[in-house]
Design a protein around this motif. Sequence first.
Motif, PDB file in Angstrom:
ATOM      1  N   TYR A  48       0.820  -1.215   0.000  1.00 50.79           N
ATOM      2  CA  TYR A  48       0.000   0.000   0.000  1.00 50.79           C
ATOM      3  C   TYR A  48       0.852   1.263   0.000  1.00 50.79           C
ATOM      4  CZ  TYR A  48      -3.925  -3.082   0.567  1.00 50.79           C
ATOM      5  OH  TYR A  48      -4.870  -4.052   0.337  1.00 50.79           O
ATOM      6  N   GLY A  49       2.018   1.185  -0.646  1.00 51.56           N
ATOM      7  CA  GLY A  49       2.940   2.305  -0.678  1.00 51.56           C
ATOM      8  C   GLY A  49       2.634   3.318  -1.765  1.00 51.56           C
ATOM      9  N   HIS A  50       3.430   4.405  -1.749  1.00 52.01           N
ATOM     10  CA  HIS A  50       3.180   5.526  -2.660  1.00 52.01           C
ATOM     11  C   HIS A  50       4.481   6.079  -3.226  1.00 52.01           C
ATOM     12  CE1 HIS A  50      -1.075   5.515  -1.871  1.00 52.01           C
ATOM     13  NE2 HIS A  50      -0.758   5.214  -0.631  1.00 52.01           N
ATOM     14  N   PHE A  51       4.326   6.876  -4.249  1.00 51.65           N
ATOM     15  CA  PHE A  51       5.442   7.333  -5.072  1.00 51.65           C
ATOM     16  C   PHE A  51       5.334   8.838  -5.234  1.00 51.65           C
ATOM     17  CE2 PHE A  51       6.796   7.402  -9.828  1.00 51.65           C
ATOM     18  CZ  PHE A  51       8.071   7.829  -9.512  1.00 51.65           C
ATOM     19  N   SER A  52       6.411   9.547  -4.941  1.00 51.07           N
ATOM     20  CA  SER A  52       6.431  10.999  -5.088  1.00 51.07           C
ATOM     21  C   SER A  52       7.720  11.414  -5.790  1.00 51.07           C
ATOM     22  CB  SER A  52       6.330  11.683  -3.717  1.00 51.07           C
ATOM     23  OG  SER A  52       5.034  11.516  -3.182  1.00 51.07           O
ATOM     24  N   GLU A  53       7.552  11.794  -7.032  1.00 45.15           N
ATOM     25  CA  GLU A  53       8.682  12.181  -7.873  1.00 45.15           C
ATOM     26  C   GLU A  53       8.746  13.699  -7.963  1.00 45.15           C
ATOM     27  OE1 GLU A  53      10.462  11.050 -12.314  1.00 45.15           O
ATOM     28  OE2 GLU A  53       8.480  10.359 -11.707  1.00 45.15           O
ATOM     29  N   HIS A  54       9.920  14.210  -8.292  1.00 43.32           N
ATOM     30  CA  HIS A  54      10.052  15.616  -8.643  1.00 43.32           C
ATOM     31  C   HIS A  54       9.443  15.784 -10.029  1.00 43.32           C
ATOM     32  CE1 HIS A  54      13.025  17.181  -5.537  1.00 43.32           C
ATOM     33  NE2 HIS A  54      12.832  15.908  -5.211  1.00 43.32           N
ATOM     34  N   LEU A  55       8.137  15.982 -10.030  1.00 40.50           N
ATOM     35  CA  LEU A  55       7.357  15.990 -11.260  1.00 40.50           C
ATOM     36  C   LEU A  55       6.152  16.890 -11.028  1.00 40.50           C
ATOM     37  CD1 LEU A  55       6.191  12.721 -13.156  1.00 40.50           C
ATOM     38  CD2 LEU A  55       5.194  14.974 -13.453  1.00 40.50           C
ATOM     39  N   GLY A  56       5.997  17.889 -11.870  1.00 37.95           N
ATOM     40  CA  GLY A  56       4.844  18.758 -11.747  1.00 37.95           C
ATOM     41  C   GLY A  56       4.732  19.357 -10.362  1.00 37.95           C
ATOM     42  N   ARG A  57       3.540  19.225  -9.765  1.00 43.00           N
ATOM     43  CA  ARG A  57       3.281  19.818  -8.455  1.00 43.00           C
ATOM     44  C   ARG A  57       3.151  18.757  -7.366  1.00 43.00           C
ATOM     45  NH1 ARG A  57      -1.135  22.431  -7.461  1.00 43.00           N
ATOM     46  NH2 ARG A  57      -2.414  21.515  -9.097  1.00 43.00           N
ATOM     47  N   CYS A  58       3.926  17.690  -7.478  1.00 43.51           N
ATOM     48  CA  CYS A  58       3.895  16.664  -6.441  1.00 43.51           C
ATOM     49  C   CYS A  58       4.733  17.081  -5.227  1.00 43.51           C
ATOM     50  CB  CYS A  58       4.397  15.329  -6.994  1.00 43.51           C
ATOM     51  SG  CYS A  58       4.247  13.970  -5.813  1.00 43.51           S
ATOM     52  N   ILE A  59       5.992  17.424  -5.477  1.00 43.46           N
ATOM     53  CA  ILE A  59       6.864  17.880  -4.380  1.00 43.46           C
ATOM     54  C   ILE A  59       6.664  19.378  -4.164  1.00 43.46           C
ATOM     55  CG2 ILE A  59       9.235  18.150  -3.611  1.00 43.46           C
ATOM     56  CD1 ILE A  59       8.317  15.249  -3.588  1.00 43.46           C
ATOM     57  N   TYR A  60       7.075  20.175  -5.149  1.00 45.66           N
ATOM     58  CA  TYR A  60       6.946  21.621  -5.036  1.00 45.66           C
ATOM     59  C   TYR A  60       5.490  22.020  -5.319  1.00 45.66           C
ATOM     60  CZ  TYR A  60      12.026  21.498  -5.063  1.00 45.66           C
ATOM     61  OH  TYR A  60      13.330  21.236  -4.748  1.00 45.66           O
ATOM     62  N   ILE A  90       0.090   5.318   5.619  1.00 44.44           N
ATOM     63  CA  ILE A  90       1.020   5.181   4.505  1.00 44.44           C
ATOM     64  C   ILE A  90       2.281   4.442   4.969  1.00 44.44           C
ATOM     65  CG2 ILE A  90       1.810   7.541   4.953  1.00 44.44           C
ATOM     66  CD1 ILE A  90       2.644   7.738   2.033  1.00 44.44           C
ATOM     67  N   PRO A  91       2.631   3.312   4.326  1.00 46.31           N
ATOM     68  CA  PRO A  91       3.742   2.506   4.834  1.00 46.31           C
ATOM     69  C   PRO A  91       5.109   2.876   4.278  1.00 46.31           C
ATOM     70  CG  PRO A  91       2.608   1.300   3.115  1.00 46.31           C
ATOM     71  CD  PRO A  91       1.870   2.615   3.277  1.00 46.31           C
ATOM     72  N   ASN A  92       5.141   3.386   3.040  1.00 43.46           N
ATOM     73  CA  ASN A  92       6.421   3.755   2.439  1.00 43.46           C
ATOM     74  C   ASN A  92       6.189   4.859   1.422  1.00 43.46           C
ATOM     75  OD1 ASN A  92       6.227   2.635  -0.443  1.00 43.46           O
ATOM     76  ND2 ASN A  92       5.820   0.782   0.753  1.00 43.46           N
ATOM     77  N   LEU A  93       7.262   5.588   1.108  1.00 42.00           N
ATOM     78  CA  LEU A  93       7.207   6.648   0.112  1.00 42.00           C
ATOM     79  C   LEU A  93       8.472   6.578  -0.732  1.00 42.00           C
ATOM     80  CD1 LEU A  93       5.469   9.057  -0.833  1.00 42.00           C
ATOM     81  CD2 LEU A  93       6.862  10.517   0.663  1.00 42.00           C
ATOM     82  N   ARG A  94       8.271   6.430  -2.042  1.00 41.98           N
ATOM     83  CA  ARG A  94       9.387   6.305  -2.992  1.00 41.98           C
ATOM     84  C   ARG A  94       9.755   7.686  -3.535  1.00 41.98           C
ATOM     85  NH1 ARG A  94       9.126   4.609  -8.941  1.00 41.98           N
ATOM     86  NH2 ARG A  94      11.222   3.846  -9.430  1.00 41.98           N
TER      87      ARG A  94
END
Length: 520
Positions: A48-60, A90-94
Motif C-alpha cells: 500500500y505504498g506511494h510514489f512521489s517524484e520531482h514531477l509537476g506539483r507533487c513535491i513543489y 502510509i507505509p512507504n514513500l518512494r
Amino acid sequence: MKRACQRVISKLSLCLLALPFSATHSSAQVQVVVNGYNPTQQISRHIYGHFSEHLGRCIYDGFWVNEGMNVPKKDRIRLDIVDALKKINIPNLRWPGGCFADEYHWRDGIGPRNQRPKMVNTNWGGVTEDNSFGTHEFLELCSLLGCEPYVAGNVGSGTVEEMSKWIEYLNFNGVSPMTELRKQNGRDSAWKVTYWGVGNESWGCGGNMTPDYYSDQYKRYSAFAKSYPNAPLKKIASGANVDDYNWTETCMRNIGPRGMWGITLHHYTLAGGWWKKGPATGFSEEQYFGSMKSCQFMETLINRHGAIMDKYDPEKRVALVVDEWGIWTDVEPGTNPGFLYQQNSMRDAIIAANTLNIFNNHSDRVRMACLAQTINVLQALILTDKEKMLLTPTYHIFDMYKVHHDAMLLPVQFKSPEYSNGKERVDAISISASKDKDGKVHVTLSNCDPTKKIDVNLQLSGYSFKSVDGRILTSAKYTDVNSFDQPDKIKPVAFKGASVSGSTVSVQMPALSAVVLELK
C-alpha cells in the motif's frame, strides 16, 4: 478432521467454479469460497505504498510549499497533507523518481538552501528547480508520516562512488567524511534507510540499457552499496516494463535471488494505449471499459513474471515490487503537459480497488508496491489548489483497504460474472480477504460493471460470525469526481447491503462500487 474439511471445501470450490453466470440481465450472482483454515501468507503493508517524484506539483506546491502559504506547516512541509496520509497509514514513500532519479545528484540537495545549485528538470516540463527539497527534507517528511523511505539511486547518469557515498551519508554512524558532512548539515544520527532502488526504468529513461548490460551494472553498483551496522539494505533491481518477460528472465538469471531483495515491475492503466490515453473526465463507456481491461492485465503480468521468477527462485525470496502503477490519462486542459496533472474519478477508485485486490491475492510474491503518484500527478490521492486540498476517490479506497495491512491472506475461489463491451469481456467482480491480528475478518470487493448489481454469496470456511459491518464507495456515474467546489461528492458511507448467518455472508453489490466488510 481438518484434512477432510479441506477436501470438502476443495470439492465445493470446483462445483462453484462450474456454475454458469450471466451478465445479460440487470443483476447477476456469484458464489465465493473463502478458505479460513490456517492462513499462512501475510499481506505486507508495503503493498500500500506511494510514489512521489520531482514531477509537476507533487513535491513543489504539493508536499513542499512556499513559506508564505497560509496552511499548517513544519518548515515548508504541508501538514494537512501529512495528516491525511497518516490517516491511511502510509507505509512507504518512494523518492526522488522515476525518471528524475537518474538525473538527480544528491549532493546538490544538501547544505544551506540558499547555497544549493539550481537544476533543470529535463524529464518533466523543463522547469528549473532550486533543490530546496532534498535528502534531509525528504527524510523529515517520512518521519512526520511515520513511513519507510524508499530511495531510488542514480545509475543512469550517476557514478558508483556517488551512490556509495549517499548510502554512507544516510546510514553510517561511525567516523567518516560522509558522517561528518551529515553532522555539519544538522543531522547527528544515521537515518537507517532500508529500501534502496538501484536505478529506475533502466530500459528507458534510466539509460536505454539492454537487460544484460543493466544486470552487469546492477552487480557493479550493488557491490559498493554497503549495509552498515543496524542498517541492512534491501536492494531493488530495476525490472521490466509491462510485459517485457525477457528483462525479468535475464535479471533473474544474471543477478540471482541472492543478489537482490526485489525486482520492479511498471504497468500503467491506459484506456486505449499510449497514444490514445483519453481524458480523465468526460470519457466514454468504451474508454471506461478499456481502462478496466488494462487494469486487469496486472493479474496476467504478475502470473507470467512470477512464473519466470519461480524458475530461479522457487522459495520466493525475491519480492516483485510494483513501484509504479495507476491510470495514466491525458493532462487536464490548459495545464503543462509535462506536469501530468489529471483529475481523479470514480473510475480511478474502481481501478485502485481491483488492483489492490490483485496484489493482496498475490502477496506471496508481491510484497511492495507504490501508486503513482501521491499529490497532483497521475492517479493522485490528493489534489491541491493553493490553500485548498481535496481527497480523491482513490484516497478513499486506500482508507477502506488499510484493514489488510500485515493481515493474513484468506484465499478466495470464485468465477466472476462478466462485464462486456461489444465482443470484449472482463471480470466484473474482484475480491480479497484477510484476518487481522485481533481475529477480525475483512473482505474487500469491487464491481466494475457500471449498470448491473451483483449478488455475492460468501462461504467462509472455518468461521462463524455474529455481525457484519461495511462501508461502500460508489457514485452515479464513473465520470464523477471530487472537485474543489464539491470535495465530498464521492466518499465512503455505511453499507447496509450485507447480512451474515454463521459462515455465510450475503452481499448485494451495487453497480460501480467498492465495499469493505468487517466480520466479527
